[in-house]
Motif scaffolding. Sequence first.
Motif, short mmCIF file in Angstrom:
data_model
loop_
_atom_site.label_atom_id
_atom_site.label_comp_id
_atom_site.label_asym_id
_atom_site.label_seq_id
_atom_site.Cartn_x
_atom_site.Cartn_y
_atom_site.Cartn_z
N CYS A 36 0.91 -1.32 -0.11
CA CYS A 36 -0.11 0.06 0.09
C CYS A 36 0.80 1.45 0.13
N LEU A 39 -0.30 3.80 2.91
CA LEU A 39 0.26 3.50 4.27
C LEU A 39 1.85 3.40 4.52
N THR A 81 -8.56 -5.47 6.79
CA THR A 81 -7.12 -5.70 6.58
C THR A 81 -6.78 -6.23 8.06
N PHE A 121 -6.02 -9.91 1.95
CA PHE A 121 -6.28 -8.64 1.42
C PHE A 121 -5.57 -8.19 0.05
N GLU A 122 -4.22 -8.47 0.06
CA GLU A 122 -3.62 -8.18 -0.96
C GLU A 122 -4.07 -9.18 -2.16
N GLY A 123 -3.97 -8.69 -3.45
CA GLY A 123 -4.55 -9.38 -4.41
C GLY A 123 -4.04 -9.21 -5.68
N SER A 126 -2.75 -5.37 -9.28
CA SER A 126 -2.17 -4.05 -8.64
C SER A 126 -1.64 -3.41 -9.78
N MET A 127 -1.41 -2.12 -9.57
CA MET A 127 -1.12 -1.23 -10.25
C MET A 127 0.43 -1.12 -10.59
N THR A 128 1.06 -1.22 -9.39
CA THR A 128 2.34 -0.87 -9.19
C THR A 128 3.14 -2.00 -8.42
N GLU A 196 -9.00 0.85 -5.16
CA GLU A 196 -7.72 1.33 -5.41
C GLU A 196 -7.23 2.04 -6.32
N PHE A 204 -3.61 11.37 -3.77
CA PHE A 204 -2.22 11.73 -4.31
C PHE A 204 -2.24 13.07 -4.75
C1 HEM Z 1 -3.48 -0.83 -1.74
C2 HEM Z 1 -4.19 -1.31 2.76
C3 HEM Z 1 -5.13 3.53 3.13
C4 HEM Z 1 -3.92 3.88 -1.34
C5 HEM Z 1 -3.43 -1.36 -0.58
C6 HEM Z 1 -3.30 -2.99 -0.30
C7 HEM Z 1 -3.44 -3.07 0.88
C8 HEM Z 1 -4.01 -1.66 1.49
C9 HEM Z 1 -3.37 -4.15 1.94
C10 HEM Z 1 -2.61 -3.84 -1.34
C11 HEM Z 1 -3.72 -4.32 -2.13
C12 HEM Z 1 -2.95 -4.67 -3.53
O1 HEM Z 1 -3.00 -4.04 -4.41
O2 HEM Z 1 -2.92 -6.10 -3.81
C13 HEM Z 1 -4.76 -0.32 3.15
C14 HEM Z 1 -5.24 -0.03 4.49
C15 HEM Z 1 -5.63 1.40 4.67
C16 HEM Z 1 -4.91 2.00 3.54
C17 HEM Z 1 -5.34 -1.15 5.84
C18 HEM Z 1 -6.09 2.12 6.11
C19 HEM Z 1 -6.89 3.13 6.07
C20 HEM Z 1 -4.72 4.01 1.99
C21 HEM Z 1 -4.95 5.42 1.76
C22 HEM Z 1 -4.48 5.65 0.42
C23 HEM Z 1 -3.99 4.16 -0.12
C24 HEM Z 1 -5.18 6.54 2.69
C25 HEM Z 1 -4.18 6.92 -0.15
C26 HEM Z 1 -4.05 7.20 -1.34
C27 HEM Z 1 -3.61 2.86 -1.88
C28 HEM Z 1 -3.36 2.54 -3.48
C29 HEM Z 1 -3.39 0.92 -3.66
C30 HEM Z 1 -3.50 0.43 -2.18
C31 HEM Z 1 -3.17 3.36 -4.42
C32 HEM Z 1 -3.11 0.36 -4.97
C33 HEM Z 1 -1.71 -0.01 -5.10
C34 HEM Z 1 -1.31 -0.55 -6.26
O3 HEM Z 1 -2.24 -1.06 -7.19
O4 HEM Z 1 -0.24 -0.66 -6.89
N1 HEM Z 1 -3.85 -0.58 0.31
N2 HEM Z 1 -4.77 0.85 2.72
N3 HEM Z 1 -4.69 3.13 0.84
N4 HEM Z 1 -3.70 1.38 -1.47
FE1 HEM Z 1 -4.16 1.17 0.74
#
Ligand code: HEM
Length: 332
Positions: A36, A39, A81, A121-123, A126-128, A196, A204
Amino acid sequence: YPPPPPPPPSYTGTKLVHDPDHPWQPQKPGDLRGPCPGLNTLASHGYLPRDGVATPEQLIIAAQEGLNMNNRLARFATYSTFLLDGNIVTNLVSIGGKSNRTGVDPPFPAIVGGMSNHGTFEGDTSMTRADAYFGDNSNFDQERFNQFRNFSYHYGDGYYNLTVAAELRYHLIQQSIATNPEFSMMGFRHLTAYGEATFPATMFVDGRTTGSEEGQLDMDTAESFFKHSRFPVMFHRSNKPRGIEPALDLLAVHPMLPGRNVAGVNSFVADLSMGSTIEYCNMYTQLVNETIRGLYPNPTGVLKRNLKINLRYFYQSLEYDYCIEVFPYGMH
Ligand code: HEM
Ligand code: MG
């Protein structure tokens, strides 16, 4: 006793969040970072413990304070999560890989794998970050970021926005279907994959931008967050609390059902058994009764008590009064 979820902050407008109290610092050996970028950045600026191990309350406060995620979504992301990847007894979760800093694990089949654990949760798609099948689902992947950039040039004049997000999300799913024999995007992942993809365009982007620049993420800023876990200089958070609703707009552009490859690449079969972004209540019910119950088939003592309390916090985060609460461990 697990504390109740923190409320929204009293001030929810834009403000400088890359401030003197929250300098970026490079990771120290042993600090955990994961899939993430939100985070990771919050940890590298000290909105979360810099070592990457946090409580649910810390996650909610940091997501609100540092990136203006709305209270409902912060609670939904955090409790889902936490139930899937965290230590329910010690109230700690790793934002990266499995760590002994979250304490002694409850008995098998509990995983407590941290947020990098694949399949909870992770799957995929994803974009990056690459799909787990290709080896590393947690660290920044330059090739995938190059696609993110190319799509932003092609569909967004050099900026990532919701139009780009709809195209990239669809493309990455097709790509995973064609290249990852184990590709899976079932119920809950269907929602998070679409959700996401909207966050970079909503959270961002500097909160001082107005008019036609709103919702347009430039590539330097994108790289700063995704690759370096770092706020740009003088970064101001969004000017209003942000949720997951735009996910439905992406889905409307290129409708895709949840499902998985069942026999190698290009064998995608739609599968609604775990719910979907649209079948939201069913997704909740399946996540609790199948996935979480699968990790904790027979909890006792403090573990059971804390599971029930956290399941309640998770249910409350749905804020859909037509979803019926489920009680895999009894009501009392
Ligand atoms: C992806 C958890 C808050 C932006 C993820 C993933 C997890 C996660 C486990 C991985 C999922 C995956 O792509 O396989 C959390 C938790 C949060 C949180 C528990 C608590 C509130 C945020 C916040 C942002 C954010 C505030 C702000 C922009 C993203 C983005 C991805 C992501 C952009 C996708 C990354 C990608 O696809 O490469 N998050 N997240 N998250 N999260 Fe968070
Ligand atoms: Mg992933």
